[in-house]
Design a protein around this motif. Structure first.
Motif, short mmCIF file in Angstrom:
data_model
loop_
_atom_site.label_atom_id
_atom_site.label_comp_id
_atom_site.label_asym_id
_atom_site.label_seq_id
_atom_site.Cartn_x
_atom_site.Cartn_y
_atom_site.Cartn_z
N MET A 136 27.65 -12.48 37.36
CA MET A 136 29.06 -12.38 37.08
C MET A 136 28.85 -12.27 35.72
O MET A 136 28.37 -12.81 34.90
N THR A 178 39.03 -14.80 37.52
CA THR A 178 37.57 -15.15 37.27
C THR A 178 37.46 -16.20 36.51
O THR A 178 38.11 -16.19 35.39
N SER A 204 34.91 -18.68 40.59
CA SER A 204 35.76 -18.19 41.36
C SER A 204 35.30 -17.60 42.59
O SER A 204 35.74 -17.23 43.56
N GLU A 205 33.95 -17.18 42.51
CA GLU A 205 33.06 -17.04 43.66
C GLU A 205 32.56 -18.31 44.59
O GLU A 205 31.71 -18.71 44.23
N GLU A 222 31.52 -19.20 47.15
CA GLU A 222 30.20 -19.70 47.80
C GLU A 222 29.10 -19.85 46.67
O GLU A 222 28.05 -20.33 47.04
N GLN A 223 29.39 -19.83 45.25
CA GLN A 223 28.27 -20.21 44.33
C GLN A 223 28.60 -21.71 43.92
O GLN A 223 27.78 -21.93 43.09
#
Length: 129
Positions: free
Chosen positions: A1, A45, A68-69, A71-72
């Motif tokens: 990212m 983000t 903001s992802e 799943e991380q």
């Protein structure tokens, strides 16, 4: 990212510390006038690092990463931070987060202090002016 940081939030309190790097600027009171969809889209983000201190000697500190992802987001250990005046790089679990920074001296120094606390015992940190 990868993203360009527009706002940094640094919290250093009695029960822990946290740093959030955001692509978008907090809308503050203006947010009250937005719809739910507009608020969700305005978040943008971000990356957040947090360390919560143990309440007693029987517990351990808790180190957390969120982005903001979603799943991380997870508990972190064995991470590496490289802080340059114009860039923050976080590496863990074969992932790299590169964030472009625009810092004045005061924020840069505060960021170094709190990042040392966040990396304590669980991560490696390198500062490069």
């Amino acid at each position: 990212m990868k993203f360009d940081c527009k706002e940094i939030s640094i919290d250093d309190e009695e029960f822990g510390c946290a740093i959030t790097f955001s692509e978008n600027i907090d809308l503050g009171e203006y947010e009250e006038k937005l719809t739910i969809d507009e608020i969700i889209n305005s978040i943008g983000t971000y990356v957040m690092l947090q360390r919560t201190y143990a309440e007693d000697e029987l517990e351990e500190d808790y180190y957390y990463f969120e982005s903001s992802e979603s799943e991380q987001s997870c508990e972190i250990k064995d991470f590496e931070i490289n802080l340059f005046r114009n860039q923050f790089v976080l590496t863990f679990e074969k992932e790299m987060y590169e964030i472009q920074l625009h810092l004045d001296n005061q924020i840069f120094e505060k960021l170094k202090i709190v990042l040392k606390k966040i990396a304590y015992k669980k991560g490696k940190i390198n500062f490069k002016d």
